[in-house]
Structures are given as structure tokens and as C-alpha cells.
Design a protein around this motif. Structure first.
Motif, PDB file in Angstrom:
ATOM      1  N   UNK A  55     108.074 101.754 -12.267  1.00  0.00           N
ATOM      2  CA  UNK A  55     107.677 100.911 -13.387  1.00  0.00           C
ATOM      3  C   UNK A  55     108.803 100.876 -14.848  1.00  0.00           C
ATOM      4  N   UNK A  56     109.636 101.272 -13.428  1.00  0.00           N
ATOM      5  CA  UNK A  56     111.398 100.853 -14.399  1.00  0.00           C
ATOM      6  C   UNK A  56     112.013  99.584 -14.698  1.00  0.00           C
ATOM      7  N   UNK A  57     111.717  99.704 -15.600  1.00  0.00           N
ATOM      8  CA  UNK A  57     111.753  97.841 -15.706  1.00  0.00           C
ATOM      9  C   UNK A  57     112.941  97.024 -15.139  1.00  0.00           C
ATOM     10  N   UNK A  58     114.541  97.155 -14.773  1.00  0.00           N
ATOM     11  CA  UNK A  58     115.336  97.090 -14.577  1.00  0.00           C
ATOM     12  C   UNK A  58     116.219  97.568 -13.190  1.00  0.00           C
ATOM     13  N   UNK A  63     115.042  96.149  -4.330  1.00  0.00           N
ATOM     14  CA  UNK A  63     115.182  96.258  -2.956  1.00  0.00           C
ATOM     15  C   UNK A  63     115.971  95.304  -3.204  1.00  0.00           C
ATOM     16  N   UNK A  64     115.485  94.120  -3.393  1.00  0.00           N
ATOM     17  CA  UNK A  64     116.708  92.376  -3.529  1.00  0.00           C
ATOM     18  C   UNK A  64     117.469  92.772  -3.545  1.00  0.00           C
ATOM     19  N   UNK A  65     117.775  92.917  -4.503  1.00  0.00           N
ATOM     20  CA  UNK A  65     119.296  93.115  -5.218  1.00  0.00           C
ATOM     21  C   UNK A  65     120.535  93.887  -4.690  1.00  0.00           C
ATOM     22  N   UNK A  66     119.974  94.775  -3.839  1.00  0.00           N
ATOM     23  CA  UNK A  66     120.845  96.050  -2.944  1.00  0.00           C
ATOM     24  C   UNK A  66     121.066  94.955  -2.065  1.00  0.00           C
ATOM     25  N   UNK A  67     119.777  95.060  -1.149  1.00  0.00           N
ATOM     26  CA  UNK A  67     120.215  94.126   0.087  1.00  0.00           C
ATOM     27  C   UNK A  67     120.998  92.621  -0.225  1.00  0.00           C
ATOM     28  N   UNK A  68     120.467  92.091  -0.981  1.00  0.00           N
ATOM     29  CA  UNK A  68     121.173  91.020  -1.415  1.00  0.00           C
ATOM     30  C   UNK A  68     123.281  91.419  -1.603  1.00  0.00           C
ATOM     31  N   UNK A  69     123.678  92.825  -2.089  1.00  0.00           N
ATOM     32  CA  UNK A  69     124.940  93.511  -2.449  1.00  0.00           C
ATOM     33  C   UNK A  69     124.819  93.041  -0.981  1.00  0.00           C
ATOM     34  N   UNK A  70     124.952  93.717  -0.392  1.00  0.00           N
ATOM     35  CA  UNK A  70     124.643  94.271   1.906  1.00  0.00           C
ATOM     36  C   UNK A  70     125.267  93.269   1.917  1.00  0.00           C
ATOM     37  N   UNK A  71     124.284  91.594   2.118  1.00  0.00           N
ATOM     38  CA  UNK A  71     123.915  91.175   2.982  1.00  0.00           C
ATOM     39  C   UNK A  71     125.414  90.030   2.135  1.00  0.00           C
ATOM     40  N   UNK A  72     125.993  90.467   0.809  1.00  0.00           N
ATOM     41  CA  UNK A  72     127.012  89.763   0.331  1.00  0.00           C
ATOM     42  C   UNK A  72     128.650  89.860   0.818  1.00  0.00           C
ATOM     43  N   UNK A  99     118.761 105.998  -9.644  1.00  0.00           N
ATOM     44  CA  UNK A  99     118.203 107.194  -9.900  1.00  0.00           C
ATOM     45  C   UNK A  99     117.407 107.403 -10.678  1.00  0.00           C
ATOM     46  N   UNK A 100     117.091 105.846 -11.640  1.00  0.00           N
ATOM     47  CA  UNK A 100     116.242 106.006 -12.931  1.00  0.00           C
ATOM     48  C   UNK A 100     114.773 106.492 -12.445  1.00  0.00           C
ATOM     49  N   UNK A 101     114.770 105.945 -11.412  1.00  0.00           N
ATOM     50  CA  UNK A 101     113.409 104.857 -10.183  1.00  0.00           C
ATOM     51  C   UNK A 101     113.147 106.518  -9.683  1.00  0.00           C
ATOM     52  N   UNK A 102     113.971 107.190  -9.107  1.00  0.00           N
ATOM     53  CA  UNK A 102     113.550 108.288  -8.420  1.00  0.00           C
ATOM     54  C   UNK A 102     113.575 109.323  -9.359  1.00  0.00           C
ATOM     55  N   UNK A 103     113.653 109.186 -10.600  1.00  0.00           N
ATOM     56  CA  UNK A 103     114.011 110.381 -11.437  1.00  0.00           C
ATOM     57  C   UNK A 103     112.044 110.311 -11.736  1.00  0.00           C
ATOM     58  N   UNK A 104     111.804 109.685 -12.046  1.00  0.00           N
ATOM     59  CA  UNK A 104     110.518 109.213 -12.140  1.00  0.00           C
ATOM     60  C   UNK A 104     109.240 109.248 -11.386  1.00  0.00           C
ATOM     61  N   UNK A 105     109.624 108.648 -10.254  1.00  0.00           N
ATOM     62  CA  UNK A 105     109.186 109.024  -9.053  1.00  0.00           C
ATOM     63  C   UNK A 105     108.400 110.453  -8.816  1.00  0.00           C
ATOM     64  N   UNK A 106     109.449 111.802  -9.213  1.00  0.00           N
ATOM     65  CA  UNK A 106     109.720 112.503  -9.266  1.00  0.00           C
ATOM     66  C   UNK A 106     109.335 113.311 -10.621  1.00  0.00           C
ATOM     67  N   UNK A 107     109.487 113.189 -11.769  1.00  0.00           N
ATOM     68  CA  UNK A 107     109.416 113.435 -12.934  1.00  0.00           C
ATOM     69  C   UNK A 107     108.337 112.169 -13.516  1.00  0.00           C
ATOM     70  N   UNK A 108     107.210 112.443 -13.433  1.00  0.00           N
ATOM     71  CA  UNK A 108     106.707 111.146 -13.901  1.00  0.00           C
ATOM     72  C   UNK A 108     105.642 111.479 -15.846  1.00  0.00           C
ATOM     73  N   UNK A 109     105.697 112.600 -15.924  1.00  0.00           N
ATOM     74  CA  UNK A 109     106.100 113.144 -17.700  1.00  0.00           C
ATOM     75  C   UNK A 109     106.581 113.516 -17.949  1.00  0.00           C
TER      76      UNK A 109
END
Length: 639
Positions: A55-58, A63-72, A99-109
Motif C-alpha cells: 500500500x506504500x505509494x512510492x 519491482x519494475x524500477x529496481x529491475x530497470x536499474x539492474x538492466x541498465x 524498506x518502507x514496504x518491508x516495514x508495513x508488511x512486518x508491522x501493518x498497524x
């Protein structure tokens, strides 16, 4: 390049380049490097964590942006520094959303921390504790990195690069760009490693790997414990050479290191040392594997499993594959059950499995085609499996000949070196060497490794436990009698050779019959160097072993080196072998009073052979009265 193709390329790149992560401030200091022990699982976890919805906006197109950076980065030529720096910077900018994404997955509340620095301090997200730098100078950065443990230093470096890139602090030189790229990628992998439990399928694979490794350690210990050190690791063991040149150990070492060779066939006649050598290989590989466990370098693990092929049961589908598993893991510690047993070597992949299969020549004829087929299937179906097979030469399929190495008999020099080694015969070595110098026939017998080992054990019985006690001259004289030594050697020969040659335990009565067959042949030959088939048939028809015809018995005696053939005629290996069996035959016949005259009638002339025979007879049976034989020889001489 398609997406799946690129993902495979990315996996290979990460696994190849990030198994070891250098310290960012001191990249050439090997002692400061951090080993990512399960880089395959960590890489899989990283790709899965990037893919998870959020649910984190940014972070929603993370996945798309990270893979793009690796591809580049991966597609940019090494000299296009600006393009590669750009890719590294874009990748670093995605650290905070990740990191924000992982934090929300681990601590949703829980309340989201307001900065990357605070996120990095969350122990259960990345496992990092300690102070972080905010917009440091280069000098501050280097000083901080040098004082940190490696994982912390990598996270520092990756965070510094993010700030550096975001604030356009300076243009990076190629060396600096490469360093920061590695720190950023390593930071992603370290974060993934600490959060691997969020990926169920990778977590279960990791738990499965842990179970297999735990089971492997126990299985290897059991496999190692099956073989007695004293049979080959002590001073009795004789390093074997092969007819192709070089030591057998070296051929096996090259075979195990080869990327293409999958089958090795070790041949030699019965008693050449094949079985003992294969047991030694199995135990050595198990020892090496256990040492690898201690170093935790699991990618270099080689797992041995040993099976005697005479135990093969025909008619059962994939019997060999299942039997190998049962031999290695009888208590199912690896947890391989049901249908998975049919493909259990894949469970160990990429760990190499070496199947050590002893005695192809001992497989019953009805099962032989199935055994050969199953061995070939084992090699063809599993890329991580190598097979070492031992056999007598006559049992090897013709299309396997390119995989064969043949054990050569010991040379005369090797025999003398073996018995002259002070660790083998501390008090008798020089006496034994002098004793052998005048007995070329005996040296010929001792060129078989089994006979050499048996002779060594025989002579060791005469030496006192403490060499300081010295050796009584009478004991030395007794030790150097040829007759008792030959008697001991052939007791070992019939116990070992013929049991293996007949693919089963040879009963005492059967062993006696075989001894009597050879004894009768030696007596009937008198001083003739060769016996024709007519005489062989006449003698051996009395000693057929159950369903084994005399041709079978004759072939076994030739194969084990007791007899040798020339066209349609046969002879004993040498005159000493012939005289020994004639002496045994005379003693047997003269033990029955009614056969005394018959035994004497076999001695039709006076010659060196019969004098040698009587001399051996006196040494083997010193309490018997053989004066009537000597009188018979004297009367023949007077005639």
C-alpha cells in the motif's frame, strides 16, 4: 532479451558476484569480507520481496524500477561510466521505498518511521543497530566504515551513496562507482536475507535445505564409520598403479574434478585391491565432506555412497537408485520418502553424489543387463551424479572401455620397497628383503596386493609389541621359513579370492575340494610344465562345485592368478605355487595309510621339483615323519 531470460541472467549475476561481499572501505582485505552463505536463497527471496504487493505509494512500482536499474547497469559497457553511475544511483534511491514496504508488511498497524535512518535502525527489518551518518564528508565516511562490522559498513556505504546521488555531491570516478554499486546491491541482499521469513516458499526451501544438511552430516558419519581404518589407512595399505600409467588415486582425483566425465570403471583380477581401494575412496570422500561441513563451504560438498553389487535384486524397478538411498540413509534422516526416492540425487543438487559400486563381475548373469542399464540411467538422468564401478575385466561392457583404468600388479621394486619400509616391519625389514632376494617366485606371488598385505601381517606376528625387546634369533629363523608363509598366504587366498570369485561364502568343505583339485593337478603333472585339457578334465571332474562345471572352476583359478594358460594347455603360476600344492596333496594322501603307496607312486623321478616339494612339506608339517618319501626319492636316484 525477454523478462524471464533477464531474470535468469540477474540471478546468475548476483549468485556469481555476491557470494562474498568485500568491505567497502577496505575491499582488498580478505579478512574483512562478509560471506553470504546462502546466496541462492537470498537472491530468490530478494526477487520475491520486490514482487510483493504493498500500500506504500512510492513502492508500488518498486519491482519494475529496481529491475530497470539492474538492466541498465548490466547492459551498459564498462567504459560508459555515466550510464552505469546513473543506474547505481537510481537503484540506491529505491532503498527507502523498499524498506518502507518491508516495514508495513512486518508491522501493518505500526506507525511508519519518518526517515530512512530510522528504518535502518529497526532490528527486525534489516537487523541493523548503531548510529547512521547523514550527509557525511568523505573523511568521516571512511573513518566510520573502517570502524564498523562488514554488514553495517555496507549499509552505511549504500546510505551514503543515496545521499551523495540525491544531492549531486560530486561525479564519481569508475573505481568509486563500482564500489558504491556493489554496496547498494549488497545492501539489497542483506535486507532480503534478514527478511527471508516473509517469503513462504523461500523460507520453506531454506528450512528444507537445513534439514538436508543436518541429515547429511549424520549420514556421512554413518557411511564413514562403516569402514575400518586398519584395513587401509595404516601401514598395510599399498598405493595402486594402473596400466595406463600413474597412480590410481590420481586418476580418481582427475575424474572427480572433471566437468564431463561421469563414469569410471576400475578393473583388475581378483585380489588386485579393487574392493579395498573403493572402500578407501568412500571413507576419504566422507571425511572430506565432513570437513566441508565444518567450513560450511557447501557448494564444494561431495557425498559418497557405497554398495556391493552382488546384493542387487533383479526384477525391481529402479532398484539400484533406491538401494543406494537405503545404504546411505537407512533411517530416512534426509526425509526423502515415497516417489521422491526415485529422484533422490536431485534432492542433494547441486551437491555432487559419487556412487561407489563394487563388484560388477559378482552380479548374477540374469541380473547383469539390468544392472548395466541402471548404472547408465543413473549417469544420464542426474547431472550431479558420478559413478565409480569396480570389476574384473571380463565383466565390463565393451561400450564402457573408454572409461576403464586397469590396476597393474606391483613391480618387483614396489614389493621390496613395501617390505623394506621401517614402519611396516621394524625388526624384520632387512631380513625379509634379504630373504626375498633369493626367491623370485615368491616375489611374483607378492605382486598381488592382497598377498603382499597378508605377508606383511604374517611377519608382523613375529615382532614383539615393543621393538625395544628385540627379536629372538629362533623367532627370526621361524619367521623366514617359506613353507609356513605360503600356507598362510593361501589360507588367505582361499578365504578371500574364492569367496568373491564364486559370489558368495565358500563353505569349508568346498574350500577343501578346491584345494584338493589343485593339489591333485600338481601331483599328476609331476615335473611337466604344462597340463593339457585331458589331464585337467580327469582331475577336475572329481571336484565340480555344485552347479559350477569344471570349466568354471578352471576359469576361476586362471582369473585369480593360480594358473596360467597357453593355447589349450595350463600351468601353475610358477614352480613355487606348484610345489606348494603338491606338498599339500602329498600330506593329504599320506595321512591315509591305504594311500601311502599311491602317493609315493606319483613321484616317478628325482628332480628339483620333488626335492622342493618335500622341503616345503617338512616346513609346513614339521611334526610328521616323511622319511618314507625321502627313502623313495633315494631309491629312485639309485635306480
Amino acid at each position: 532479451m525477454g523478462n524471464s531470460e533477464f531474470l535468469q541472467k540477474l540471478r546468475d549475476y548476483l549468485i556469481r558476484n555476491f557470494r562474498e561481499i568485500e568491505h567497502p572501505a577496505e575491499p582488498f582485505d580478505v579478512s574483512r569480507r562478509f560471506t553470504l552463505e546462502e546466496v541462492e536463497s537470498t537472491t530468490a527471496a530478494l526477487l520475491e520481496l520486490l514482487r510483493l504487493s504493498t500500500t506504500i505509494a512510492d513502492a508500488q512500482d518498486l519491482e519494475k524500477q529496481v529491475l530497470f536499474s539492474f538492466r541498465e547497469y548490466l547492459s551498459a559497457p564498462p567504459l560508459e561510466t555515466e550510464r552505469r553511475v546513473s543506474a547505481a544511483g537510481h537503484l540506491a534511491e529505491r532503498l527507502e521505498p523498499f524498506l518502507k514496504k518491508l516495514f508495513v508488511l512486518r508491522h501493518p498497524s505500526a506507525l511508519m518511521p519518518d526517515s530512512l535512518g530510522r528504518l535502518l535502525k529497526e532490528k527486525d527489518v534489516v537487523g541493523y543497530q548503531g548510529e547512521l551518518l547523514h550527509k557525511p564528508t568523505d573523511e568521516q565516511m571512511l573513518a566510520a566504515l573502517r570502524s564498523q562490522r562488514t554488514p553495517e559498513a555496507i549499509l552505511h556505504d549504500a546510505y551514503y551513496f543515496r545521499n551523495n546521488w540525491a544531492h549531486k555531491a560530486k561525479l564519481l570516478a569508475p573505481v568509486e562507482e563500482q564500489r558504491y554499486w556493489r554496496s547498494v546491491v549488497a545492501a539489497y541482499l542483506l535486507i532480503a536475507e534478514k527478511n527471508i521469513d516473509l517469503v513462504d516458499n523461500v523460507k520453506s526451501c531454506r528450512e528444507r535445505d537445513a534439514q538436508i544438511r543436518s541429515g547429511l552430516r549424520v549420514c556421512l558419519g554413518n557411511m564413514r564409520g562403516r569402514f575400518d581404518d586398519t584395513r587401509w589407512r595404516n601401514e598395510y595399505y599399498i598405493p595402486l598403479t594402473v596400466e595406463q600409467g600413474g597412480k590410481l588415486d590420481d586418476h580418481v582425483r582427475v575424474f572427480l574434478a572433471s566437468q564431463t566425465e561421469r563414469l569410471l570403471v576400475v578393473t583388475g583380477r581378483t585380489g588386485a585391491g579393487k574392493s579395498t581401494f573403493l572402500e578407501r575412496v568412500t571413507a576419504d570422500l566422507a571425511d572430506q565432506a565432513l570437513n566441508v561441513f565444518d567450513s560450511e563451504a557447501f557448494e564444494y560438498l561431495t557425498v559418497p555412497v557405497h554398495l556391493e553389487l552382488k546384493r542387487y535384486v533383479p526384477g525391481k524397478r529402479q532398484y539400484l537408485l533406491k538401494k543406494l538411498y537405503k545404504e546411505f540413509d537407512p533411517n530416512r534422516l534426509l526425509g526423502v520418502t515415497g516417489r521422491r526416492v526415485n529422484s533422490w540425487p536431485q534432492t542433494l543438487s547441486p551437491i555432487a553424489l559419487v556412487a561407489c559400486l563394487d563388484g560388477l563381475d559378482e552380479v548374477p548373469s540374469t541380473a547383469y543387463p539390468m544392472v548395466v542399464s541402471e548404472i547408465e540411467d543413473l549417469v544420464a538422468d542426474f547431472e550431479n551424479v558420478k559413478v565409480i564401478v569396480t570389476s574384473r575385466p571380463n565383466a565390463v561392457p565393451p561400450h564402457w572401455r573408454n572409461s576403464v583404468v586397469h590396476i597393474a600388479p606391483l613391480t618387483r621394486e614396489e614389493v621390496f620397497a613395501y617390505f623394506g619400509h621401517p614402519e611396516r616391519l621394524a625388526l624384520l625389514a632387512s631380513d625379509v628383503q634379504a630373504f626375498l632376494e633369493g626367491k623370485p617366485d615368491l616375489v611374483d606371488i607378492l605382486q598381488d596386493p592382497l598377498m603382499a598385505e597378508a605377508a606383511c601381517r604374517y611377519w608382523r606376528r613375529f615382532e614383539p609389541a615393543d621393538p625395544a625387546d628385540g627379536l629372538d634369533p629362533r623367532v627370526r629363523q621361524e619367521a623366514l621359513l617359506e613353507g609356513p608363509l605360503l600356507h598362510y598366504l593361501y589360507e588367505c587366498f582361499f578365504t578371500h579370492h574364492l569367496r568373491r570369485a564364486f559370489r558368495g561364502q565358500v563353505m569349508d568343505i568346498e574350500r577343501a575340494e578346491q584345494m584338493n583339485a589343485l593339489a591333485s593337478l600338481a601331483l599328476e603333472m609331476d615335473d611337466d610344465p604344462f597340463a593339457n585339457l585331458e589331464l585337467i578334465t580327469e582331475v577336475f571332474e572329481k571336484f565340480e562345485r555344485g552347479t559350477a562345471a569344471r570349466e568354471k572352476l578352471l576359469n576361476v583359478f586362471v582369473d585369480t592368478g593360480l594358473l596360467k594358460s597357453r593355447d589349450t594347455e595350463f600351468a601353475f603360476r610358477n614352480d613355487t605355487v606348484k610345489a606348494y600344492f603338491a606338498a599339500v596333496g602329498l600330506h593329504s594322501r599320506m595321512g591315509k595309510r591305504k594311500d601311502v603307496e599311491q602317493a609315493l607312486s606319483l613321484i616317478r623321478q628325482v628332480n628339483d621339483f620333488w626335492h622342493r616339494c618335500v622341503g616345503l612339506l617338512k616346513q609346513i608339517y614339521p611334526l610328521n615323519d616323511f622319511s618314507h618319501i625321502e627313502k623313495h626319492l633315494a631309491s629312485l636316484a639309485e635306480a
